[in-house]
Design a protein around this motif. Structure first.
Motif, short mmCIF file in Angstrom:
data_model
loop_
_atom_site.label_atom_id
_atom_site.label_comp_id
_atom_site.label_asym_id
_atom_site.label_seq_id
_atom_site.Cartn_x
_atom_site.Cartn_y
_atom_site.Cartn_z
N THR A 15 5.01 -26.78 33.92
CA THR A 15 5.97 -26.13 33.10
C THR A 15 5.25 -26.06 31.64
O THR A 15 5.74 -25.01 30.85
CB THR A 15 7.30 -26.66 32.90
OG1 THR A 15 7.10 -27.77 32.51
CG2 THR A 15 7.87 -26.67 34.36
N LYS A 18 15.22 -23.12 44.36
CA LYS A 18 14.44 -22.54 45.31
C LYS A 18 14.45 -23.12 46.78
O LYS A 18 13.70 -22.62 47.53
CB LYS A 18 13.40 -21.87 44.67
CG LYS A 18 13.65 -21.01 43.77
CD LYS A 18 12.42 -20.06 43.43
CE LYS A 18 12.74 -19.14 42.25
NZ LYS A 18 11.74 -18.03 42.18
N ASN A 23 8.25 -24.10 29.92
CA ASN A 23 9.01 -23.49 30.77
C ASN A 23 10.25 -24.25 31.33
O ASN A 23 11.05 -23.83 31.72
CB ASN A 23 8.37 -22.83 32.17
CG ASN A 23 7.28 -21.63 32.02
OD1 ASN A 23 8.31 -20.68 31.46
ND2 ASN A 23 6.25 -21.47 32.23
N THR A 66 13.41 -26.74 38.79
CA THR A 66 13.26 -25.26 39.14
C THR A 66 12.79 -24.94 40.61
O THR A 66 13.25 -23.96 41.27
CB THR A 66 12.05 -24.63 38.18
OG1 THR A 66 11.14 -25.46 38.35
CG2 THR A 66 12.83 -24.33 36.99
N TYR A 126 8.45 -18.87 37.79
CA TYR A 126 9.79 -19.25 38.76
C TYR A 126 9.10 -18.56 39.98
O TYR A 126 9.79 -18.79 40.98
CB TYR A 126 11.05 -18.74 38.03
CG TYR A 126 12.06 -19.11 38.52
CD1 TYR A 126 12.32 -20.56 38.90
CD2 TYR A 126 13.16 -18.27 38.62
CE1 TYR A 126 13.30 -21.06 39.27
CE2 TYR A 126 14.31 -18.90 39.21
CZ TYR A 126 14.74 -20.33 39.65
OH TYR A 126 15.81 -20.60 40.14
N GLU A 131 9.30 -15.93 34.20
CA GLU A 131 9.59 -15.38 35.49
C GLU A 131 8.56 -15.45 36.47
O GLU A 131 8.61 -15.40 37.55
CB GLU A 131 10.07 -13.88 35.12
CG GLU A 131 8.90 -12.98 34.17
CD GLU A 131 9.32 -13.15 32.92
OE1 GLU A 131 9.05 -11.97 32.24
OE2 GLU A 131 9.84 -14.13 32.36
N ALA A 140 13.93 -22.52 31.08
CA ALA A 140 15.13 -22.56 32.11
C ALA A 140 16.17 -23.13 31.44
O ALA A 140 17.02 -22.38 31.96
CB ALA A 140 14.40 -23.67 32.96
#
Length: 386
Positions: free
Chosen positions: A242, A307, A22, A303, A284, A281, A26
Motif C-alpha cells: 500500500t 474482496k 493506499n 482491503t 484495489y 483504484e 482506504a
C-alpha cells in the motif's frame, strides 16, 4: 444539546490526511464517501497537497496547515504557531466541525502533540472536533497526560478501532460519554465477493519496523521462508505494498528488493518486486489477482479481505492482532518477530485452509460492514449535536 437535522448546512473538514499511502487512502476515502453521502459539505485537509491534487483531482483537497519544510525539520514550532496558522487558513476558519482522519497516529512512536494540538486551537475558535476510528497507544506518561487533557477540554468524541485502545481511554478515566468502540474505517468499504481466480499468485507486502526492539533480520528470514513455502506449493509471488513508488514518501519496495536480492535463484525466478506507485483504484483492482495475500501493512490485509481474498497478517503493532480478533481470524495473525516454528505452522495452516477462510469471510465481512455502517450513523449524530 441541539441536533442540526440539515447536514448540508454543516461544513466538515477531515484533517491530518496523508493520501500517498493506499492504506490511508482506504481509510479517509471510505469516511469521506459516507460523510458526503450523508449530505455534509466536506473538504479534506491534506499534506503533500500538490501531489494529492495531481493524483486525485476529483477529491476536495485543501492544504493542511503547517506543511512547510521548516515544520518537518523543527516539529516543535508547529504547536507554538498553530493559532496563527489557523487564522490564515480559510478552510479551517470556515469549517464548523473538524473530523480527525482514521488511522493509528495517536501513540508515542509519533509526535502526537504535533498532530493533535490543532483541536485545542479549534476549540478556542469555537469549532467542534471529533476523531473517527483511531488506534490509541501505547502512550508514554507525558503523552497520556496531554491526550487526557485534550479529551477533557477540546475533543467532543472519538471512535477507537480496537479493544486495546478502548482500554487505554478507560484507564485514563476519560468520560465514557466521549468514546466508543468501532471497527477499522476501511470496513466501511462494501464487501465485494470475488470468486477465486486460481491464478496461483500470492501478493506480499513488507514493512520495516524499527520500534519496540524488533529485529529486521529475523523478519526478513520469516518473509523468505513464506516465499519458499509458497513457491514450493506452486505459487508465483509478487511484492506489492500500500506504500511504495513515491520518492518523497516511505517506499516498502526498497525492503522488498533487499529481500528478493537475498533469495535463492530458484525462488527469484518465481518472484517479482512491483516498485511502481498504484493509485488507490488501481491498487484495489490489482489485489483481485491474488489467491491470497501475506500482509505486514494491515490495510494490505483489510482491503484484500473486503474482496473475499484470504490474508495472512504479520502484526508489527497491536492493531493487527486486535483486528484479526474481531474478524475471528486470530490464528492467522502472527507477530513481526514470531518464532520460526510457530510462524510456519500458522502459515501452512493458512494456505491449507484458504477455501475455508473464503467461506468464513462471506459470513463475517457483511456483518462487520453492517456494524461499521451502524457506528457511522451514530458518529453522524454526534457531528450534528451542538
Amino acid at each position: 444539546m441541539v441536533k442540526h437535522k440539515n447536514t448540508d448546512k454543516i461544513k466538515l473538514l477531515i484533517n491530518n490526511v496523508v493520501p500517498l499511502n493506499n492504506g490511508d487512502v482506504a481509510l479517509f476515502y471510505a469516511l469521506y464517501k459516507k460523510l458526503e453521502g450523508a449530505g455534509f459539505q466536506v473538504k479534506i485537509a491534506t499534506y503533500y497537497y500538490k501531489l494529492a491534487k495531481e493524483l486525485y483531482p476529483d477529491l476536495p483537497f485543501v492544504e493542511e496547515i503547517g506543511q512547510y519544510k521548516i515544520y518537518m525539520k523543527l516539529p516543535f514550532l508547529k504547536p507554538l504557531l498553530l493559532s496563527l496558522l489557523f487564522l490564515f487558513s480559510k478552510h479551517y476558519r470556515e469549517a464548523d466541525v473538524l473530523v480527525g482522519t482514521p488511522g493509528g497516529y495517536i501513540n508515542s512512536n509519533y509526535n502526537i502533540k504535533n498532530s493533535l494540538s490543532v483541536y485545542k486551537v479549534a476549540k478556542y475558535f469555537g469549532k467542534k472536533s471529533l476523531i473517527y476510528s483511531q488506534s490509541v497507544g501505547p502512550l508514554n506518561k507525558k503523552d497520556a497526560l496531554f491526550f487526557q487533557k485534550l479529551m477533557d477540554t477540546s475533543i467532543s468524541y472519538i471512535f477507537v478501532r480496537d479493544q486495546f485502545s478502548f482500554n487505554i481511554l478507560t484507564n485514563l478515566n476519560i468520560s465514557k460519554q466521549k468514546f466508543k468502540l468501532t471497527k477499522d474505517a476501511a470496513f466501511l468499504l462494501d464487501f465485494k465477493e470475488q470468486a477465486s481466480k486460481n491464478l496461483k499468485k500470492v501478493g506480499v507486502s513488507v514493512r520495516e519496523w524499527n520500534y519496540d526492539g524488533r529485529n529486521k533480520e529475523s523478519y526478513i528470514k520469516l518473509i523468505s521462508a513464506f516465499i519458499k513455502e509458497s513457491v514450493n506449493r506452486g505459487y508465483t509471488v509478487e511484492f506489492i505494498s500500500t506504500c511504495q513508488g513515491l520518492a518523497n514518501y516511505k517506499d516498502d519496495a526498497k525492503l522488498a528488493q533487499e529481500i528478493y536480492d537475498n533469495l535463492d535463484i530458484t525462488l527469484q525466478v518465481k518472484t517479482t518486486v512491483l516498485a511502481d506507485y498504484f493509485k488507490f483504484e488501481d491498487f484495489y483492482k490489482k489485489i483481485e489477482e491474488y489467491d491470497f495475500v501475506i500482509g505486514t501493512r494491515l490495510h494490505m490485509c483489510i482491503t484484500s479481505l473486503t474482496k473475499n481474498i484470504p490474508a495472512f497478517n504479520i502484526s508489527y503493532e497491536v492493531k493487527g492482532k486486535e483486528c484479526y480478533n474481531y474478524l475471528e481470524l486470530s490464528e492467522y495473525s502472527i507477530d513481526y518477530n514470531e518464532g520460526s516454528e510457530k510462524a510456519m505452522q500458522s502459515f501452512t495452516n493458512f494456505i491449507t485452509n484458504t477455501d475455508g477462510i473464503r467461506a468464513h469471510l462471506k459470513n463475517i465481512m457483511p456483518k462487520i460492514n453492517k456494524e461499521s455502517n451502524a457506528d457511522f450513523n451514530f458518529f453522524k449524530q454526534k457531528i450534528t449535536e451542538f
